[in-house]
Design a protein around this motif. Structure first.
Motif, PDB file in Angstrom:
ATOM      1  N   PRO A   3       0.796  -1.215   0.000  1.00 19.10           N
ATOM      2  CA  PRO A   3       0.000   0.000   0.000  1.00 19.10           C
ATOM      3  C   PRO A   3       0.833   1.271   0.000  1.00 19.10           C
ATOM      4  CG  PRO A   3      -0.907  -1.597   1.550  1.00 19.10           C
ATOM      5  CD  PRO A   3       0.410  -2.143   1.069  1.00 19.10           C
ATOM      6  N   LEU A   6       0.742   3.179  -3.334  1.00 15.30           N
ATOM      7  CA  LEU A   6      -0.498   3.545  -3.982  1.00 15.30           C
ATOM      8  C   LEU A   6      -0.644   5.043  -4.175  1.00 15.30           C
ATOM      9  CD1 LEU A   6      -3.106   1.312  -2.133  1.00 15.30           C
ATOM     10  CD2 LEU A   6      -1.922   0.835  -4.263  1.00 15.30           C
ATOM     11  N   LEU A   8      -3.991   7.452  -5.768  1.00 13.95           N
ATOM     12  CA  LEU A   8      -5.298   7.426  -6.412  1.00 13.95           C
ATOM     13  C   LEU A   8      -5.225   8.043  -7.792  1.00 13.95           C
ATOM     14  CD1 LEU A   8      -8.361   6.885  -6.225  1.00 13.95           C
ATOM     15  CD2 LEU A   8      -8.604   9.193  -5.334  1.00 13.95           C
ATOM     16  N   ARG A  72     -14.844  -3.781  -4.165  1.00  4.68           N
ATOM     17  CA  ARG A  72     -13.393  -3.921  -4.251  1.00  4.68           C
ATOM     18  C   ARG A  72     -12.850  -3.158  -5.450  1.00  4.68           C
ATOM     19  NH1 ARG A  72     -10.223  -8.610  -2.408  1.00  4.68           N
ATOM     20  NH2 ARG A  72     -11.290  -9.527  -0.607  1.00  4.68           N
ATOM     21  N   GLY A  74      -8.823  -2.320  -7.378  1.00  4.46           N
ATOM     22  CA  GLY A  74      -7.428  -2.758  -7.415  1.00  4.46           C
ATOM     23  C   GLY A  74      -6.540  -1.672  -7.991  1.00  4.46           C
ATOM     24  N   LEU A  75      -5.470  -2.102  -8.627  1.00  3.67           N
ATOM     25  CA  LEU A  75      -4.494  -1.182  -9.198  1.00  3.67           C
ATOM     26  C   LEU A  75      -4.566  -1.207 -10.718  1.00  3.67           C
ATOM     27  CD1 LEU A  75      -1.401  -2.122  -6.984  1.00  3.67           C
ATOM     28  CD2 LEU A  75      -3.218  -0.468  -6.504  1.00  3.67           C
ATOM     29  N   LEU A  81      -3.955   3.302  -7.647  1.00  8.02           N
ATOM     30  CA  LEU A  81      -5.235   2.810  -7.154  1.00  8.02           C
ATOM     31  C   LEU A  81      -6.363   3.272  -8.071  1.00  8.02           C
ATOM     32  CD1 LEU A  81      -6.808   1.423  -4.844  1.00  8.02           C
ATOM     33  CD2 LEU A  81      -6.901   3.656  -3.721  1.00  8.02           C
ATOM     34  N   ARG A  82      -7.148   2.323  -8.549  1.00  6.50           N
ATOM     35  CA  ARG A  82      -8.280   2.662  -9.404  1.00  6.50           C
ATOM     36  C   ARG A  82      -9.436   3.198  -8.550  1.00  6.50           C
ATOM     37  NH1 ARG A  82      -8.187   0.556 -14.533  1.00  6.50           N
ATOM     38  NH2 ARG A  82      -6.711  -1.136 -14.954  1.00  6.50           N
ATOM     39  N   TYR A  95      -9.700  -0.849  -1.325  1.00  3.27           N
ATOM     40  CA  TYR A  95      -8.543  -1.550  -1.869  1.00  3.27           C
ATOM     41  C   TYR A  95      -8.516  -2.965  -1.294  1.00  3.27           C
ATOM     42  CZ  TYR A  95      -3.695  -2.768  -2.912  1.00  3.27           C
ATOM     43  OH  TYR A  95      -2.551  -3.404  -3.350  1.00  3.27           O
ATOM     44  N   VAL A 108      -7.853   1.296   3.030  1.00  7.09           N
ATOM     45  CA  VAL A 108      -7.922   2.402   2.073  1.00  7.09           C
ATOM     46  C   VAL A 108      -9.237   2.350   1.296  1.00  7.09           C
ATOM     47  CG1 VAL A 108      -6.816   3.491   0.083  1.00  7.09           C
ATOM     48  CG2 VAL A 108      -5.406   2.387   1.841  1.00  7.09           C
ATOM     49  N   SER A 162       3.234   9.075   0.351  1.00  7.87           N
ATOM     50  CA  SER A 162       2.701   7.715   0.476  1.00  7.87           C
ATOM     51  C   SER A 162       2.952   7.113   1.852  1.00  7.87           C
ATOM     52  CB  SER A 162       3.299   6.813  -0.606  1.00  7.87           C
ATOM     53  OG  SER A 162       2.864   7.213  -1.884  1.00  7.87           O
ATOM     54  N   TYR A 166      -0.213   5.994   4.021  1.00  5.26           N
ATOM     55  CA  TYR A 166      -0.498   4.566   4.147  1.00  5.26           C
ATOM     56  C   TYR A 166       0.214   3.889   5.305  1.00  5.26           C
ATOM     57  CZ  TYR A 166      -2.401   5.495  -0.427  1.00  5.26           C
ATOM     58  OH  TYR A 166      -3.131   6.022  -1.462  1.00  5.26           O
TER      59      TYR A 166
END
Length: 203
Positions: A3, A6, A8, A72, A74-75, A81-82, A95, A108, A162, A166
């Motif tokens: 994480p 990540l 966004l 959910r 993902g990446l 991060l989507r 996430y 997250v 980050s 995180y």
């Protein structure tokens, strides 16, 4: 992927363009200096026993009128991060390869700030949350994890911290993230609004 890597993805959408160009006539709310993360970042306090992992089902923030289902996420191929699908602005994304909300670690959750038609998204008012505001996450195990907001901050996309966002205290933590800051036609939103919250109760 850890994480800590990540970020966004703030996609430039027609909605964002309309928002800035006059449908609402203003940018999304920005957090103030009074909402910034205090020092130390993780003060001593009452410890709530972490929950075992369970998927989140619904997120509620009464202070800003949010009561939204979760899914959910993902990446993407770049490791970012989507957000939830643009066509579902009322959905928040968790996430799923990370910590479950209420479990030990940093969970997250991401949501849209606006929509393809220029209307506010589920996290449009995230920047207005005050310290102490309550975030409730109902989980698949029928428990509700209750978090208290510790801070709300706005970060430039190119200087996104980050490790700060995180990282964790070893206790159950939550981060809510959306797009924010300035906006340009070429790049879209220039930053992210981040809410820091800590588990304070379980129902």
């Amino acid at each position: 992927m850890s994480p800590s890597g990540l970020l966004l993805t703030c996609v430039m959408t027609a909605g964002a363009l309309l928002l800035i160009n006059g449908v609402h006539g203003e940018e999304p709310p920005r957090p103030s200096a009074a909402q910034a993360l205090p020092a130390p970042a993780y003060p001593a306090g009452r410890t709530v026993r972490p929950l075992p992992p369970a998927d989140p089902v619904r997120l509620r923030i009464a202070a800003i009128g949010v009561d939204a289902p979760t899914a959910r996420v993902g990446l993407d191929a770049a490791g970012a991060l989507r957000p939830p699908p643009a066509g579902e602005p009322g959905l928040v994304g968790w996430y799923g390869d990370g910590t479950a909300p209420g479990s030990a670690g940093t969970a997250v959750v991401a949501g849209h700030v606006d929509t393809p038609t220029g209307d506010p998204g589920v996290f449009y008012d995230l920047g207005t949350l005050a310290r102490g505001a309550t975030i409730e996450i109902r989980r698949a195990d029928r428990r509700t994890a209750v978090f208290a907001v510790r801070a709300v901050e706005l970060y430039d996309r190119e200087k996104f911290p980050s490790d700060r966002v995180y990282g964790g205290s070893g206790r159950p933590e939550l981060r809510l993230i959306t797009c924010g800051g300035g906006y340009t036609r070429r790049t879209g939103y220039l930053g992210n609004v981040v809410v820091y919250a800590t588990l304070t109760a379980v129902r």
